[in-house]
Write a protein that holds these residues in place. Structure first.
Motif, short mmCIF file in Angstrom:
data_model
loop_
_atom_site.label_atom_id
_atom_site.label_comp_id
_atom_site.label_asym_id
_atom_site.label_seq_id
_atom_site.Cartn_x
_atom_site.Cartn_y
_atom_site.Cartn_z
N UNK A 7 -22.96 -14.53 4.02
CA UNK A 7 -21.91 -15.44 4.50
C UNK A 7 -21.42 -16.41 3.45
N UNK A 8 -21.89 -16.30 2.22
CA UNK A 8 -21.39 -17.14 1.12
C UNK A 8 -20.87 -16.26 0.00
N UNK B 107 -14.21 -3.21 4.08
CA UNK B 107 -14.32 -4.67 4.23
C UNK B 107 -15.72 -5.14 3.88
N UNK B 108 -15.81 -6.37 3.40
CA UNK B 108 -17.11 -6.97 3.06
C UNK B 108 -17.91 -6.11 2.08
N UNK C 209 -18.62 -20.90 2.48
CA UNK C 209 -19.07 -20.13 3.63
C UNK C 209 -17.88 -19.48 4.31
N UNK C 210 -17.91 -18.15 4.42
CA UNK C 210 -16.73 -17.41 4.84
C UNK C 210 -16.72 -17.08 6.33
N UNK C 211 -17.80 -17.40 7.05
CA UNK C 211 -17.84 -17.13 8.48
C UNK C 211 -18.32 -18.38 9.23
N UNK C 212 -17.89 -18.49 10.47
CA UNK C 212 -18.37 -19.56 11.34
C UNK C 212 -19.81 -19.27 11.76
N UNK C 213 -20.48 -20.27 12.32
CA UNK C 213 -21.85 -20.08 12.78
C UNK C 213 -21.90 -18.99 13.86
N UNK C 214 -20.89 -18.96 14.71
CA UNK C 214 -20.86 -17.96 15.79
C UNK C 214 -20.70 -16.56 15.21
N UNK C 215 -19.84 -16.41 14.21
CA UNK C 215 -19.63 -15.11 13.59
C UNK C 215 -20.88 -14.65 12.85
N UNK D 35 -25.95 -23.97 5.51
CA UNK D 35 -24.50 -24.06 5.35
C UNK D 35 -24.06 -25.51 5.16
N UNK D 36 -24.81 -26.23 4.33
CA UNK D 36 -24.55 -27.65 4.09
C UNK D 36 -23.49 -27.82 3.02
N UNK D 37 -22.95 -29.02 2.94
CA UNK D 37 -21.87 -29.32 1.99
C UNK D 37 -22.17 -30.61 1.24
N UNK D 38 -21.77 -30.62 -0.01
CA UNK D 38 -21.81 -31.82 -0.84
C UNK D 38 -23.21 -32.43 -0.89
#
Length: 563
Positions: free
Chosen positions: A286-287, A363-364, A310-316, A256-259
């Protein structure tokens, strides 16, 4: 720059040709990509929304012909049989050539959405003011762009890069408006600031190498990552350079890295390879899209960085993974330990259909969560869930996209006992059939339709149009076709074999006998013998006064209802 798509040549121009001919930007060919992400800056966004207004893939509908005859007609020698639009009419075997164009409104919205995925022509990639030849080549595609370029050259003997670039931008804007592919990107110059850090620092190889190494993307890491992807269908259809980009994108998404700077400067290659990653990896739920940023020095493109949406947090994500694992463990716990590939595929097919309802508002519904967490989905969810489970069982499976009745659809290509075959779990589900039939009179619908369990290219292409985004083999083997494996496939009019099939169906309590014929001549002969000559009553048990049957001429299939 060399292309990274296997078999597509050596230049960026050939990448454009690949995309035009194989059309990965079309709605049916997109793998979870959609409308542009709204942003205050001008960052190129490629996304697929998960809400009900932007369904990525939907299916067209179909009808069947159902008939009934009475025993009295048989006894009187009558040859007539009446069209019977009862519940048997809804026995949509997904194979009849009389398919209707029933679709889902949201899918029409999606077609437009998927054409608006915000991707640029590679001419935009070469947005370099000093490239006279490149700007003229683009100008040839548009009178307005050409006139602007000619005007700048006529007005002055000094080359004016600003006017040429404006002409190119105007042309791209015009193309985007005409095609609906409007998009935004962010160009970062070396002297710009980005997210609080000096862009010059960001441009340094030392900084980028350290960033990539922290993600496990050193040159040594990349070669090891490639080994872990060996055997994945889409991965194996890329060149060495394409595989490098593939594992880069996979690791970026997994972390879930960026840039993060990647190994290509071609935006279209980036898009196609990203689609290949998603075709192989249904677990990346999750993407739902990505953005990329173009880094330039004096207007010359030097780097492209990738950021997943990324549409969910790490916890989700962790919570969903735990719930998915619970579903998967329950499902796979009943698979026989000595099952061959066909038995595994049939088990997953049956399990998903039995435990999932077709629901366009689920959903989803573009990822596995819709099936595993909610038990409701559309074709994309069915296909990705099928892929996920079969891969867990060691049966190599990938995602295939295309169209049915002009509407986007997804299904699977599966390697069964060493031979490729097609599986369409969505079309096997009676809840989808009932939805498309348009009424509740469904007691004659078989719970599971097996027409698309391990079928050939010839059979799938009677109703499906396969997209050319991902190369697929010609599937010719019938060895593991459902009807062959279950003794319901007829290469001749064998009434003794048919009588045994009737007895077997009665013994297991089935409400129908289904047969598939190898040719139309055999299909026609069975229809004549059974229904015109009324010999079907000699095979029926009990005191049935009527018999109903459904015929699917395109697929040479007959369904005789026993109750």
């Amino acid at each position: 720059m060399g292309t990274m798509i296997a078999g597509c040549g050596d230049t960026t121009a050939n990448v454009k040709e690949f995309i035009q001919e194989n059309n990965p930007l079309n709605s049916a060919d997109s793998l979870s990509f959609g409308a542009d992400k709204d942003s205050d800056d001008e960052t190129e966004a490629v996304e697929s929304a998960q809400d009900e207004e932007n369904l990525n893939l939907e299916e067209g509908g179909f009808d069947t012909d159902a008939f009934s005859m009475s025993r009295e007609e048989f006894e009187q020698g009558s040859s007539a049989h009446a069209a019977n639009k009862n519940e048997s009419d809804d026995s949509t075997n997904a194979a009849d050539e009389d398919e209707s164009d029933v679709g889902i409104d949201a899918a029409n919205e999606n077609l437009e959405r998927n054409d608006s995925n915000g991707r640029k022509n590679s001419s935009d990639t070469d947005n370099v003011g000093s490239n006279v030849q490149g700007s003229n080549a683009v100008g040839n595609n548009s009178d307005s762009a050409g006139e602007s370029t000619m005007a700048s050259n006529t007005a002055s003997s000094v080359f004016d890069p600003d006017k040429v670039n404006k002409a190119i931008d105007d042309l791209i804007t015009q193309i985007e408006i005409e095609t609906g592919r409007t998009g935004r990107r962010k160009n970062v110059e070396e002297t710009d600031k980005k997210s609080g850090k000096d862009a010059t620092t960001y441009f340094s190889d030392t900084y980028q190498e350290a960033q990539r190494a922290s993600l496990g993307l050193s040159s040594v890491d990349i070669e090891e990552l490639k080994k872990t992807q060996a055997g994945n269908y889409a991965f194996e259809h890329l060149t060495k350079e394409g595989q490098t980009l593939y594992v880069e994108l996979l690791r970026i998404i997994q972390k879930r890295a960026e840039d993060v700077v990647v190994s290509t400067l071609d935006e279209e290659v980036l898009d196609v390879v990203c689609q290949f990653v998603l075709a192989d990896h249904p677990e990346l739920f999750y993407m739902d899209g990505y953005t990329y940023t173009r880094y330039t020095v004096a207007g010359v493109l030097k780097k492209i960085s990738f950021t997943g949406n990324y549409i969910y947090s790490d916890e989700e994500i962790a919570d969903r993974l735990n719930r998915i694992n619970d579903y998967v463990n329950t499902c796979l716990s009943e698979v026989p330990s000595d099952a061959d590939d066909y038995t595994k595929v049939k088990y997953v097919y049956d399990y998903l259909i039995t435990n999932t309802e077709y629901d366009a508002k689920a959903p989803d519904n573009q990822n596995i969560c819709s099936v595993f967490l909610y038990g409701r989905s559309v074709c994309q969810g069915y296909a990705k869930a099928t892929q996920y489970l079969l891969n867990k069982l060691g049966v190599p499976t990938t995602l295939v996209t295309g169209k049915v009745n002009g509407i986007g659809h997804a299904w699977n290509l599966v390697l069964v006992d060493g031979e490729y075959t097609y599986v369409d779990t969505t079309w096997g589900d009676s809840s989808y059939q009932k939805l498309e039939a348009g009424d509740d009179n469904s007691q004659k619908l078989p719970l599971i339709n097996y027409t698309y369990l391990c079928c050939t290219t010839q059979d799938i292409e009677k109703t499906h149009v396969i997209a050319e985004t991902l190369p697929v083999p010609e599937c010719t083997s019938m060895k593991n076709n459902y009807y062959v494996r279950e003794g319901e496939y007829f290469t001749e009019v064998d009434m003794n074999a048919l009588e045994n099939l009737f007895k077997r169906s009665y013994a297991i309590g089935s409400n129908n006998v289904t047969i598939k014929c190898s040719t139309k001549n055999i299909y026609d002969e069975f229809k004549k013998t059974l229904f015109t000559d009324k010999t079907v009553f000699r095979l029926m048990e009990g005191s049935n006064n009527t018999v109903s049957y459904s015929s699917f001429e395109t697929q040479y299939i007959l369904v005789i209802w026993l109750y």
